[in-house]
Scaffold this active site. Structure first.
Site, PDB file in Angstrom:
ATOM      1  N   ASP A   1      -4.231   5.929   5.132  1.00  0.00           N
ATOM      2  CA  ASP A   1      -4.065   6.439   3.939  1.00  0.00           C
ATOM      3  C   ASP A   1      -3.353   5.306   3.243  1.00  0.00           C
ATOM      4  OD1 ASP A   1      -3.758   8.063   1.732  1.00  0.00           O
ATOM      5  OD2 ASP A   1      -1.865   9.032   2.438  1.00  0.00           O
TER       6      ASP A   1
HETATM    7  N1  LIG Z   1      10.809   4.681   4.979  1.00  0.00           N
HETATM    8  C1  LIG Z   1      10.600   4.356   3.866  1.00  0.00           C
HETATM    9  N2  LIG Z   1      10.910   3.469   3.019  1.00  0.00           N
HETATM   10  C2  LIG Z   1      10.519   3.090   1.943  1.00  0.00           C
HETATM   11  N3  LIG Z   1       9.819   4.014   1.101  1.00  0.00           N
HETATM   12  C3  LIG Z   1       9.568   5.283   1.605  1.00  0.00           C
HETATM   13  C4  LIG Z   1       9.749   5.518   2.976  1.00  0.00           C
HETATM   14  N4  LIG Z   1       9.453   6.722   3.167  1.00  0.00           N
HETATM   15  C5  LIG Z   1       8.959   7.216   1.984  1.00  0.00           C
HETATM   16  N5  LIG Z   1       8.999   6.360   1.132  1.00  0.00           N
HETATM   17  C6  LIG Z   1       8.491   6.149  -0.292  1.00  0.00           C
HETATM   18  O1  LIG Z   1       8.162   7.616  -0.733  1.00  0.00           O
HETATM   19  C7  LIG Z   1       6.802   8.176  -0.941  1.00  0.00           C
HETATM   20  C8  LIG Z   1       6.253   9.322  -0.445  1.00  0.00           C
HETATM   21  O2  LIG Z   1       6.591   9.207   1.065  1.00  0.00           O
HETATM   22  P1  LIG Z   1       5.051   9.491   1.952  1.00  0.00           P
HETATM   23  O3  LIG Z   1       4.103   8.515   1.549  1.00  0.00           O
HETATM   24  O4  LIG Z   1       5.795   9.442   3.207  1.00  0.00           O
HETATM   25  O5  LIG Z   1       4.862  10.813   1.784  1.00  0.00           O
HETATM   26  P2  LIG Z   1       3.561  11.579   1.022  1.00  0.00           P
HETATM   27  O6  LIG Z   1       2.845  10.714   0.201  1.00  0.00           O
HETATM   28  O7  LIG Z   1       4.094  13.088   0.404  1.00  0.00           O
HETATM   29  O8  LIG Z   1       2.819  11.676   2.526  1.00  0.00           O
HETATM   30  P3  LIG Z   1       1.195  12.177   2.741  1.00  0.00           P
HETATM   31  O9  LIG Z   1       0.588  11.092   3.031  1.00  0.00           O
HETATM   32  O10 LIG Z   1       1.468  13.220   3.449  1.00  0.00           O
HETATM   33  O11 LIG Z   1       0.624  12.379   1.204  1.00  0.00           O
HETATM   34  C9  LIG Z   1       6.293   6.641  -0.441  1.00  0.00           C
HETATM   35  O12 LIG Z   1       4.997   6.430  -1.192  1.00  0.00           O
HETATM   36  C10 LIG Z   1       7.101   5.604  -0.660  1.00  0.00           C
HETATM   37  O13 LIG Z   1       7.241   4.866  -2.002  1.00  0.00           O
HETATM   38 MG   LIG Z   2       2.194   8.462   0.691  1.00  0.00          MG
END
Ligand SMILES: Nc1ncnc2c1ncn2[C@@H]1O[C@H](COP(=O)(O)OP(=O)(O)OP(=O)(O)O)[C@@H](O)[C@H]1O
Ligand SMILES: [Mg+2]
Length: 248
Positions: free
Chosen positions: A175
């Site tokens: 992704d």
């Molecule tokens: N460990 C981390 N360190 C820094 N930033 C983080 C971290 N985890 C999440 N983030 C921030 O939070 C945002 C959202 O988290 P993540 O991408 O894991 O979730 P999501 O996009 O909902 O996942 P999915 O791929 O299921 O759509 C990331 O794009 C990043 O900016």
């Molecule tokens: Mg994400």
């Protein structure tokens, strides 16, 4: 902020997530918590733990809990700013470092996970059959077309794409969008990748399709020859269109 916007233990919701998962940042910014379906989060946890063994900078698993409605995965923060929050000039400057980090990932000798075309096409078939495609993820000129028609347009390419995948599969992020690439805002170099739930072996075009599409929103001509192989625009288009049908 009103109290009901606060997550568990006063953690702050992170708004730019793209999936159904809920993401929260700890008050001190040192940790992130992601809540959602246990199977998906377990897959993400295993990939984070595996990538850590490869000497890759990034998140580390700090805690894992089964909850009433799924699971909660707590990871260490990757310090920096998501790449989608950079200006065009900053993104251009960071691009060689982004390409270098992607190449290092793609050059790893292998991994125990797959996200191959067979799986992704099956996932898209299921999402389409459930009428669960997220219109926001579709390219603008496809929003008016029934998702079943979009999927049917990709099917004739499957044999060729399978053959190409068999010729070269690499460890893909799965992704690889700008929000999932964290940059050091001082040096404009990659601090690490996040959101590893789909990491696995696949055609590298699957990663570059998402990278170029999201970078293209800031800077119309990303791409270039920094990725170590000749990028095939037809495959970029195929994987971009397929990915859009796999979320739902
Ligand atoms: N460990 C981390 N360190 C820094 N930033 C983080 C971290 N985890 C999440 N983030 C921030 O939070 C945002 C959202 O988290 P993540 O991408 O894991 O979730 P999501 O996009 O909902 O996942 P999915 O791929 O299921 O759509 C990331 O794009 C990043 O900016
Ligand atoms: Mg994400």
């Amino acid at each position: 902020m009103s109290h009901d916007l606060l997550g568990p233990d006063g953690w702050t919701p992170v708004n730019h997530g793209e999936s159904g998962a809920a993401v929260f940042r700890s008050a001190d910014g040192a940790r992130y918590a992601k809540s959602g379906p246990a199977a998906e989060l377990a897959a993400e946890r295993d990939r984070i733990d595996w990538l850590a063994t490869q000497g890759f900078p990034g998140q580390r698993t700090l805690d894992w809990q089964i909850t009433d409605d799924g699971a909660r995965l707590v990871t260490s923060a990757v310090e920096g700013v998501p790449a989608d929050q950079m200006s065009r000039a900053q993104l251009e400057q960071a691009w060689p470092s982004i390409a270098g980090a992607v190449r290092r990932l793609h050059d790893l000798p292998g991994c125990p996970f797959s996200r191959d075309l067979g799986q992704m096409f099956a996932l898209a078939t299921d999402v389409v059959a459930r009428d669960a495609v997220t219109p926001d993820f579709l390219p603008e000129d496809q929003i008016a077309t029934p998702p079943a028609e979009l999927l049917a347009r990709l099917a004739p390419e499957l044999d060729l794409r399978h053959k190409q995948e068999a010729e070269r599969s690499v460890v893909c992020h799965g992704d690889l969008t700008l929000p999932n690439i964290i940059l050091d805002p001082e040096t404009l170099t990659v601090s690490g990748f996040v959101d590893l739930g789909r990491l696995g072996l696949a055609d590298p075009h699957a990663d570059l399709a998402l990278l170029f599409a999201t970078a293209g929103e800031i800077w119309p001509e990303p791409g270039g020859d920094l990725f170590g192989f000749e990028v095939d625009p037809d495959r970029i288009r195929f994987y971009l269109h397929l990915d859009a049908l796999t979320w739902g």
